[in-house]
Motif scaffolding. Structure first.
Motif, PDB file in Angstrom:
ATOM      1  N   UNK A 146       0.873  -1.180   0.000  1.00 27.42           N
ATOM      2  CA  UNK A 146       0.000   0.000   0.000  1.00 27.42           C
ATOM      3  C   UNK A 146       0.901   1.218   0.000  1.00 27.42           C
ATOM      4  N   UNK A 147       0.813   1.988  -1.051  1.00 30.24           N
ATOM      5  CA  UNK A 147       1.693   3.143  -1.209  1.00 30.24           C
ATOM      6  C   UNK A 147       0.932   4.448  -1.037  1.00 30.24           C
TER       7      UNK A 147
ATOM      8  N   UNK B  26      -4.557  -0.050   4.835  1.00 31.30           N
ATOM      9  CA  UNK B  26      -4.998   1.078   4.006  1.00 31.30           C
ATOM     10  C   UNK B  26      -5.441   2.245   4.892  1.00 31.30           C
TER      11      UNK B  26
ATOM     12  N   UNK C 113       5.251   3.237   2.469  1.00 32.34           N
ATOM     13  CA  UNK C 113       5.060   1.866   1.997  1.00 32.34           C
ATOM     14  C   UNK C 113       4.539   1.019   3.153  1.00 32.34           C
TER      15      UNK C 113
ATOM     16  N   UNK D 165       3.050  -2.870   4.278  1.00 34.43           N
ATOM     17  CA  UNK D 165       2.921  -4.272   3.883  1.00 34.43           C
ATOM     18  C   UNK D 165       2.106  -5.054   4.899  1.00 34.43           C
TER      19      UNK D 165
ATOM     20  N   UNK E  74     -13.247   3.207   6.805  1.00 34.14           N
ATOM     21  CA  UNK E  74     -12.308   3.853   5.904  1.00 34.14           C
ATOM     22  C   UNK E  74     -12.778   3.632   4.472  1.00 34.14           C
ATOM     23  N   UNK E  75     -12.812   4.664   3.691  1.00 27.81           N
ATOM     24  CA  UNK E  75     -13.312   4.674   2.311  1.00 27.81           C
ATOM     25  C   UNK E  75     -14.839   4.637   2.226  1.00 27.81           C
TER      26      UNK E  75
ATOM     27  N   UNK F 139      -3.242   3.501  -7.284  1.00 24.47           N
ATOM     28  CA  UNK F 139      -2.601   2.746  -6.205  1.00 24.47           C
ATOM     29  C   UNK F 139      -1.129   3.085  -6.021  1.00 24.47           C
ATOM     30  N   UNK F 140      -0.513   3.782  -6.968  1.00 21.65           N
ATOM     31  CA  UNK F 140       0.888   4.145  -6.755  1.00 21.65           C
ATOM     32  C   UNK F 140       1.016   5.357  -5.834  1.00 21.65           C
ATOM     33  N   UNK F 141      -0.020   6.217  -5.801  1.00 21.88           N
ATOM     34  CA  UNK F 141       0.036   7.394  -4.927  1.00 21.88           C
ATOM     35  C   UNK F 141      -0.948   7.319  -3.769  1.00 21.88           C
ATOM     36  N   UNK F 142      -1.921   6.394  -3.850  1.00 18.59           N
ATOM     37  CA  UNK F 142      -2.943   6.316  -2.815  1.00 18.59           C
ATOM     38  C   UNK F 142      -4.074   7.304  -2.992  1.00 18.59           C
TER      39      UNK F 142
ATOM     40  N   UNK G 287      15.629  -0.198   4.626  1.00 17.41           N
ATOM     41  CA  UNK G 287      14.825   1.017   4.703  1.00 17.41           C
ATOM     42  C   UNK G 287      15.727   2.143   5.143  1.00 17.41           C
TER      43      UNK G 287
END
Lengths: 456, 166, 367
Positions: A161-162, A325, A343, A345, C19-20, C174-177, C363
């Protein structure tokens, strides 16, 4: 007299104080059977052999249910949100956590049911287990889930989840200091005083009346209906009065298996978990692992945040992708940070699956972010209240995923705490408000994140 | 054997080593004592034996002799509650209610044996009773006030711990 | 041995509703022939007080006394969908559903009363169980008489349904949310100040005071709001200094399996509590309310961890802050440990990082 705003006594207060409130365990039905479960003694094992024929012949045993009796064995409780199914109602080929149910036995009393459980012939082949989510990505980590080490079904079939916002590299270049910390809240128990309990009564018209301690009657009814592959009108869920939940009673722990046993035996079937089962076999709050790296200015602005989150789902996904999320949406806490790289996971381990608990997804990040804020204040020599007031969400600021804040009260609650603790705030902080940023509250780095509108 | 429950003499068929909790709930249909842990740890099954609190899950029915068993059903009815029961309603001291019968009985015994109404003393006295909902404060406040006895049950007590800002 | 006193603060936010979004609640209400009100809602009461709150909302929205309203959430044959009692949604989302149903009932009572009183419904209002002509309150008809007229005269059941659903906000990138809509029903805010005593010989942390401020929008029942704040405070205290399902983490052995071996807070752990309730109404909630149930255990752990640092100068960032962890941190500090400083980098907790423990992922502050 107005009711709203009044300190009225609880609707159910007299019932509670006089012991008259009826919980599921207090329901009495004639001919009721009692349930015990065969649970995995291993953290991770293959099931080589499973034979219940001896158990079925035990005195007092009325029905035994295994994976073979479940019309839809593996159902995803959040499949409607795009989280596919991975957890069988009863272990079939393998078991992935200690305490995972493999078979359930309904009998005339609890002792007979337990004797039935002990008469199930089962053979395991122990497999290596994984418990530290920080090792999920290791090349030599044991393979413990058919999806791999981490949940792979976020949108776009991503395994992460980014959140990405702004220009994180620029923020780190501009930083006066870059401060890193690691935050690890433990798994804890929801621990309601009433353990998981259900009672399923087969009715003469072919329906089942299911007495349930669920926090979510329709949700749990949907779960039972899906496993049994029957329409909703075959069930009447009775409940609404729950002896504590805290998230754990969204799990629908007993209702489906009670109903399968009731269907097979034609008798009412009750299953009340022991306290030991509640502690050891029910879901927990997840252990989380969070690493925060913040780019900060000398005068206490948070310019950018890089964050890694690992969430220990335990052996199956349950609601974990939802939790991560939600976590990602709130990983800046009550503050506006314009440059983000997050990020998250969902890692699988051989623990009892983790599930919802009060503050789901956010309790963890609140601990991480707030402890990190305190460290930043200490490191910069800035007053911790002032640091928070400075970075607090204000009207027109945008969230990690671009939503405009319309009425944030961070400044108000901090002022209330400052007042109650006799904190001596200098004038600009004393006069700070939730209003849209301007002047000294609008440094250059926060300009581009501002919304044009006042929000939705 | 026979036992006296809430003033009534009841015949018991269960063997003498049966936990009193099981006899009350499963044989006599006295349902307010709750099976919270069946291991003496939570206090939800507490009853009074001749006025003294006992964990009914750890008490063999054969061991109680002629002691009178009191549960909250015997302490008061919805129409005629005891002072402690009224205090629990007025102080909003129950949330889910599952620990409440045991709490009320323990508090009743504590006050009847002359227990102090100091917060620390009440907190210590009830420390063996688990409540996951309330955070204990409203329970302690209810017990501290219970001796006064007369509460307006159409409303709940103002909290001295709360400030409301507009 | 010395007892050290420390203070720390934390400030948090928390969303109301799933959420959402995308989580419906529904309700229906019917009126008995004497004007008494039956509410059917699918919301479980897990101790949070959903039965009380929703009854209060219905009483005021229709305009009848609280004790005229009965609340039934007992079964799915009578009650419609409620997604459930979680996500701090029982007051806001489910409360909005009963509010909408009550508004419909109120409208229909006024329409029937209008026929009976020969006054246009727009010129009528309801207060304390009576329908009154606006500006001429002597012209009135009780809601009981209106309900009787509907039942016996008009052949009608006065009823109303309500549903609340904020549309699902999908993740559009999904790459930025990025999301394609607002992903919450409201946001609530809180702050907490903790005071602790730390014993530097035993490592024991005792939380002595929690001062907490919550913006709940509108406290529909202040006693129940206090119940959430106080219950959450003690749960947050447990999370901060006591509770751990895996005390030998990462080992999954030696778990607490009863109340003697799992360390949950008892009344003896009760610190001094000071609750501050702020009412900054939400735009959309029933009577301006926001959710409060869950966030109430989120602020304490960080406030406590900060207070421990204030007291004895060590950061314990693995929860719970047990005596063992405090003593180990004190020993480490005495041995000269602290964050690694390199250029502008200040790196705490390196030994806990995935970089130190795992081999499959690193990280760093690099891009």
């Amino acid at each position: 007299m107005k009711a709203v705003g009044a300190r009225l006594p609880r609707y159910d207060g007299v019932g509670h104080a006089t012991g008259r409130t009826v919980y599921v365990d207090d329901v009495r039905v004639n001919g009721m059977l009692h349930t015990k479960a065969l649970r995995s003694p291993h953290h991770h094992a293959g099931i080589k052999h499973l034979d219940t024929s001896r158990a079925e012949r035990m005195p007092g045993v009325a029905a035994v249910v295994t994976h073979e009796d479940v019309p839809l064995l593996t159902y995803g409780h959040l499949s409607a949100l795009g989280i596919p199914a991975d957890e069988p109602l009863l272990g079939a080929e393998d078991v992935r956590y200690k305490g995972q149910p493999i078979a359930v036995v309904a009998a005339e009393d609890a002792d007979a049911a337990q004797a039935g459980v002990e008469a199930v012939d089962v053979e395991f082949e122990e497999r290596p287990a994984l418990f530290d989510m920080r090792k999920s990505f290791d090349a030599d980590a044991p393979r413990i889930h058919h999806w791999g080490a981490v949940y792979p079904h976020f949108e776009g079939e991503m395994n992460v989840r980014q959140i990405r916002k702004g220009d994180i590299e620029r923020a780190f270049e501009q930083a006066y200091k870059i401060i890193s910390g690691v935050y690890r809240p433990a798994a804890i128990e929801q621990m309601p005083l009433e353990t998981q309990v259900g009672l399923s009564v087969p009715e003469p018209d072919g329906r089942f009346t299911i007495y349930s301690c669920t926090q979510a009657l329709y949700f749990s009814m949907g779960v039972v209906a899906a496993h049994l592959q029957l329409p909703l009108n075959k069930f009447k869920f009775v409940g609404g009065t729950v002896g504590g939940g805290f998230g754990g009673k969204v799990d629908t722990a007993t209702e489906t298996l009670c109903t399968l046993l009731a269907q097979k035996s034609g008798r009412p079937v009750k299953w009340r978990w022991t306290r030991e089962e509640e502690f050891l076999c029910s879901s927990t709050r997840a252990p989380w692992h969070m690493e925060i790296i913040d780019a900060v200015s000398a005068d206490g602005w948070i310019l950018g945040r890089k964050m890694l989150t690992l969430h220990d789902a335990g052996a199956y996904a349950r609601f974990s992708p939802y939790g991560v999320t939600k976590h990602s949406f709130h990983h800046t806490g009550a503050y506006t940070i314009p440059n983000l790289h997050f990020d998250g996971y969902v890692c699988f381990t051989n623990r009892v699956p983790t599930s919802a608990m009060r503050g789901y997804g956010v309790t963890s990040v609140s601990f991480a972010v707030e402890t990190h804020m305190s460290r930043i204040a200490e490191e910069l020599g800035v007053d911790p209240l002032e640091l928070r007031l400075k970075n607090a969400n204000r009207i027109g600021d945008t969230s990690p995923n671009g939503i405009t804040y319309t009425d944030p009260s961070t400044v108000d609650v901090l002022h209330a705490i400052a007042g109650a603790t006799d904190a001596d705030l200098p004038a600009p902080y004393r006069d700070a408000s939730r209003d849209r940023r301007a002047g000294e509250w609008l440094p250059e780095h926060l300009v581009s994140q501002l919304s044009d509108s006042e929000g939705h | 054997m026979n036992i006296v429950v809430n003033g009534t003499n009841r015949a018991v068929e269960s063997p003498p080593l049966t936990p009193l909790l099981h006899v009350l709930r499963e044989e006599l249909d006295v349902l307010s004592p709750k099976a919270g842990c069946e291991n003496g740890g939570c206090g939800a099954c507490t009853v009074l034996l001749d006025g003294a609190p006992r964990r009914s899950c750890l008490t063999a029915v054969g061991s109680i002799g002629g002691a009178a068993v009191t549960t909250v059903e015997g302490l008061g009815t919805p129409e005629d509650m005891s002072a402690v029961q009224r205090a629990f309603v007025h102080y909003c001291a129950a949330q889910c209610g599952f620990c409440t019968p045991g709490m009320i009985l323990a508090a009743t015994a504590y006050l009847e044996r002359g227990g102090s109404t100091e917060v620390a003393a009440i907190s210590e006295a009830l420390a063996g009773h688990v409540c996951r909902c309330t955070g204990y404060l409203k329970i302690v406040d209810a017990v501290a006030a219970a001796r006064d006895g007369d509460f307006d049950l159409s409303t709940t007590a103002e909290s001295p711990h709360t400030t409301v800002l507009g | 041995m010395a007892i050290h006193i420390g203070r720390g603060i934390a400030s948090i936010e928390y969303p109301t509703g799933m959420n959402q979004n995308g989580d419906p609640s529904q309700a229906w209400i019917k009126v008995k022939p004497d004007g008494r009100i039956d509410v059917f809602s699918g919301t479980s009461d897990i101790g949070n007080g959903a039965k009380t709150i929703q009854t209060q909302i219905v009483a005021d929205t229709i305009g009848v006394p609280y004790d005229w309203v009965t609340f039934d959430n007992s079964n799915t044959d009578s009650s419609p969908v409620c997604t459930g009692t979680f996500a701090s949604r029982a007051t806001f989302v489910a409360g909005k559903a009963v509010l909408k149903a009550a508004q419909r009932v109120r409208e229909r009572i006024l329409e029937v009363a209008g026929l009976e009183m020969e006054i246009s419904p727009e010129d009528l209002e309801i207060a304390d169980g009576d329908v009154l002509a606006k500006g001429a309150p002597t012209k009135k008809l009780s809601v009981g008489d209106v309900a009787a007229a509907a039942t016996w005269g008009h052949g009608e059941l006065i009823t109303g349904t309500g549903a609340q659903l904020n549309p699902y906000a999908a993740i559009s990138d999904p790459t930025t949310g990025e999301v394609d809509g607002v992903p919450h029903a409201a946001i609530s805010y809180a702050a907490c100040a903790a005071e602790v005593e730390v014993n530097d010989e035993t490592g024991e942390v005792r939380v002595t005071k929690l001062t907490q401020a919550y913006d709940v929008g509108k406290a529909i029942n202040p006693a129940l709001v206090e119940g959430q704040i106080e219950g959450g405070a003690i749960m947050g205290l447990g999370l901060g200094v006591l509770e751990d399902s895996y005390p030998y983490y990462p080992s999954a052995e030696h778990r607490g399996d009863d109340f003697g071996s799992y360390y949950n807070p008892s009344s003896a752990d009760l610190p001094e509590l000071h609750n501050i309730i702020i009412e900054n109404p939400s735009a959309d909630g029933p009577y301006g309310a926001k959710g409060i149930g869950e966030m109430s255990n989120n602020a304490q752990p960080a406030a406590i961890a900060t207070a421990v640092h204030d007291a004895v100068g060590v950061w314990v960032t693995e929860l719970p802050i047990t005596p063992e962890r405090v003593l180990r941190a004190l020993d480490a500090r005495a041995a000269g440990s602290g964050p690694r400083r390199e250029g502008k980098h200040v790196i705490f907790d390196e030994e806990l990082s995935i970089n130190a423990v795992g081999s499959g992922k690193t990280w760093t502050a690099g891009p």
